[in-house]
Design a protein around this motif. Sequence first.
Motif, mmCIF file in Angstrom:
data_model
loop_
_atom_site.group_PDB
_atom_site.id
_atom_site.type_symbol
_atom_site.label_atom_id
_atom_site.label_comp_id
_atom_site.label_asym_id
_atom_site.label_seq_id
_atom_site.Cartn_x
_atom_site.Cartn_y
_atom_site.Cartn_z
ATOM 1 N N ASP A 14 0.851 -1.190 0.000
ATOM 2 C CA ASP A 14 0.000 0.000 0.000
ATOM 3 C C ASP A 14 0.889 1.244 0.000
ATOM 4 O O ASP A 14 1.203 1.801 1.052
ATOM 5 C CB ASP A 14 -0.918 0.003 1.232
ATOM 6 C CG ASP A 14 -1.902 -1.150 1.206
ATOM 7 O OD1 ASP A 14 -2.385 -1.483 0.114
ATOM 8 O OD2 ASP A 14 -2.166 -1.725 2.280
ATOM 9 N N VAL A 15 1.311 1.634 -1.182
ATOM 10 C CA VAL A 15 2.158 2.817 -1.320
ATOM 11 C C VAL A 15 1.507 3.766 -2.312
ATOM 12 O O VAL A 15 0.737 3.362 -3.182
ATOM 13 C CB VAL A 15 3.579 2.447 -1.818
ATOM 14 C CG1 VAL A 15 4.294 1.600 -0.777
ATOM 15 C CG2 VAL A 15 3.522 1.720 -3.158
ATOM 16 N N GLU A 16 1.806 5.037 -2.154
ATOM 17 C CA GLU A 16 1.296 6.023 -3.098
ATOM 18 C C GLU A 16 2.076 5.931 -4.412
ATOM 19 O O GLU A 16 3.196 5.436 -4.466
ATOM 20 C CB GLU A 16 1.418 7.431 -2.505
ATOM 21 C CG GLU A 16 0.548 7.658 -1.282
ATOM 22 C CD GLU A 16 0.662 9.079 -0.765
ATOM 23 O OE1 GLU A 16 1.409 9.874 -1.372
ATOM 24 O OE2 GLU A 16 0.000 9.385 0.250
ATOM 25 N N GLU A 17 1.455 6.421 -5.463
ATOM 26 C CA GLU A 17 2.099 6.464 -6.777
ATOM 27 C C GLU A 17 2.571 5.083 -7.231
ATOM 28 O O GLU A 17 3.737 4.867 -7.563
ATOM 29 C CB GLU A 17 3.290 7.437 -6.748
ATOM 30 C CG GLU A 17 2.924 8.854 -6.372
ATOM 31 C CD GLU A 17 1.919 9.482 -7.346
ATOM 32 O OE1 GLU A 17 2.018 9.203 -8.552
ATOM 33 O OE2 GLU A 17 1.046 10.223 -6.889
ATOM 34 N N ALA A 18 1.638 4.132 -7.229
ATOM 35 C CA ALA A 18 1.962 2.782 -7.701
ATOM 36 C C ALA A 18 0.959 2.365 -8.767
ATOM 37 O O ALA A 18 -0.234 2.668 -8.678
ATOM 38 C CB ALA A 18 1.945 1.789 -6.553
ATOM 39 N N LEU A 19 1.459 1.670 -9.782
ATOM 40 C CA LEU A 19 0.619 1.095 -10.823
ATOM 41 C C LEU A 19 0.747 -0.421 -10.768
ATOM 42 O O LEU A 19 1.804 -0.954 -10.407
ATOM 43 C CB LEU A 19 1.055 1.584 -12.206
ATOM 44 C CG LEU A 19 0.972 3.084 -12.489
ATOM 45 C CD1 LEU A 19 1.559 3.379 -13.868
ATOM 46 C CD2 LEU A 19 -0.464 3.587 -12.394
ATOM 47 N N VAL A 20 -0.333 -1.109 -11.136
ATOM 48 C CA VAL A 20 -0.291 -2.563 -11.182
ATOM 49 C C VAL A 20 -0.880 -3.036 -12.506
ATOM 50 O O VAL A 20 -1.931 -2.562 -12.936
ATOM 51 C CB VAL A 20 -1.027 -3.193 -9.980
ATOM 52 C CG1 VAL A 20 -2.489 -2.769 -9.921
ATOM 53 C CG2 VAL A 20 -0.915 -4.718 -10.019
ATOM 54 N N ALA A 21 -0.162 -3.937 -13.161
ATOM 55 C CA ALA A 21 -0.630 -4.547 -14.403
ATOM 56 C C ALA A 21 -1.023 -5.988 -14.111
ATOM 57 O O ALA A 21 -0.259 -6.730 -13.483
ATOM 58 C CB ALA A 21 0.469 -4.511 -15.463
ATOM 59 N N ILE A 22 -2.229 -6.371 -14.546
ATOM 60 C CA ILE A 22 -2.678 -7.754 -14.394
ATOM 61 C C ILE A 22 -2.614 -8.409 -15.770
ATOM 62 O O ILE A 22 -3.239 -7.949 -16.721
ATOM 63 C CB ILE A 22 -4.120 -7.827 -13.846
ATOM 64 C CG1 ILE A 22 -4.290 -6.914 -12.624
ATOM 65 C CG2 ILE A 22 -4.476 -9.270 -13.524
ATOM 66 C CD1 ILE A 22 -3.442 -7.280 -11.431
ATOM 67 N N HIS A 23 -1.842 -9.484 -15.860
ATOM 68 C CA HIS A 23 -1.632 -10.120 -17.164
ATOM 69 C C HIS A 23 -1.859 -11.618 -17.069
ATOM 70 O O HIS A 23 -1.453 -12.266 -16.096
ATOM 71 C CB HIS A 23 -0.215 -9.850 -17.666
ATOM 72 C CG HIS A 23 0.059 -10.404 -19.027
ATOM 73 N ND1 HIS A 23 -0.641 -9.995 -20.148
ATOM 74 C CD2 HIS A 23 0.926 -11.363 -19.454
ATOM 75 C CE1 HIS A 23 -0.201 -10.664 -21.206
ATOM 76 N NE2 HIS A 23 0.738 -11.488 -20.813
ATOM 77 N N ASP A 24 -2.504 -12.184 -18.073
ATOM 78 C CA ASP A 24 -2.732 -13.623 -18.138
ATOM 79 C C ASP A 24 -1.507 -14.313 -18.741
ATOM 80 O O ASP A 24 -1.081 -13.967 -19.852
ATOM 81 C CB ASP A 24 -3.964 -13.937 -18.991
ATOM 82 C CG ASP A 24 -5.251 -13.482 -18.326
ATOM 83 O OD1 ASP A 24 -5.295 -13.446 -17.084
ATOM 84 O OD2 ASP A 24 -6.218 -13.160 -19.047
ATOM 85 N N ALA A 25 -0.985 -15.304 -18.036
ATOM 86 C CA ALA A 25 0.186 -16.026 -18.535
ATOM 87 C C ALA A 25 -0.103 -16.737 -19.846
ATOM 88 O O ALA A 25 0.821 -17.086 -20.581
ATOM 89 C CB ALA A 25 0.653 -17.048 -17.495
#
Length: 229
Positions: free
Chosen positions: A101-112
């Motif tokens: 839980d940090v500010e200024e973070a992006l997360v990409a969800i990708h299917d293998a």
Amino acid sequence: MKPNKYAVIVAGGEGNRAGGSIPKQFQLLKGVPMLWWSVRAFHEEDPDTKIILVLHPGFLDDWDILFAELPEADRKIPVHISCGGRSRLESVRNGLISVPDVEEALVAIHDAARPLVSPSLIARGWEAAEKYKAAVPVTPMTDSIRRVDGNSSEAVTRKDYVKVQTPQVFDATLLKAAYDKTLTPDMTDDASVAEAAGSSIYLFEGSPYNMKVTDPLDLTVAATLLDNI
């Protein structure tokens, strides 16, 4: 200051429609486990991206064996392992636990199961999510399509539809909050989870090469494409 980037690569399934005795994401694609092509792409795009690999708990030992057989350079890529859940959405939720839980973070969800994702497509996703908070790659419909209703059907305008791909990229705080809410069967991807929580989804250019491997023929096609792109 650029945001921290996290890639959650979902490889938690146990089905083998692609043939073989192990899940399709573990099957070899040009001598390398299929899921590892996605790891390579995210690492190549930015070596500072934190990669979280979500695996079915019943296949962790199998993965340890496959990982030990990777080339030495691949074994040096830092990867955090998370256990998958009973569904894709539960697996994503489990993977998100490893995103701090940090500010200024992006997360990409990708299917293998999409091993041909390119660093350039990943870069477009990061850029779009940094600006719009929730971004999904899409490609145009090229086939004629029909809407089916019971025993009848009707033609629909294909320009009104697009095909959705991964990686789907989000502000990390936004997506984690969305996944904290109730998940329902009609949520078929991460964008639908975010949308149900009130987010607007920005569409960015996907790639026709970013195919999903489902059956044995797809593995053959993917290997051929890797030889030519």
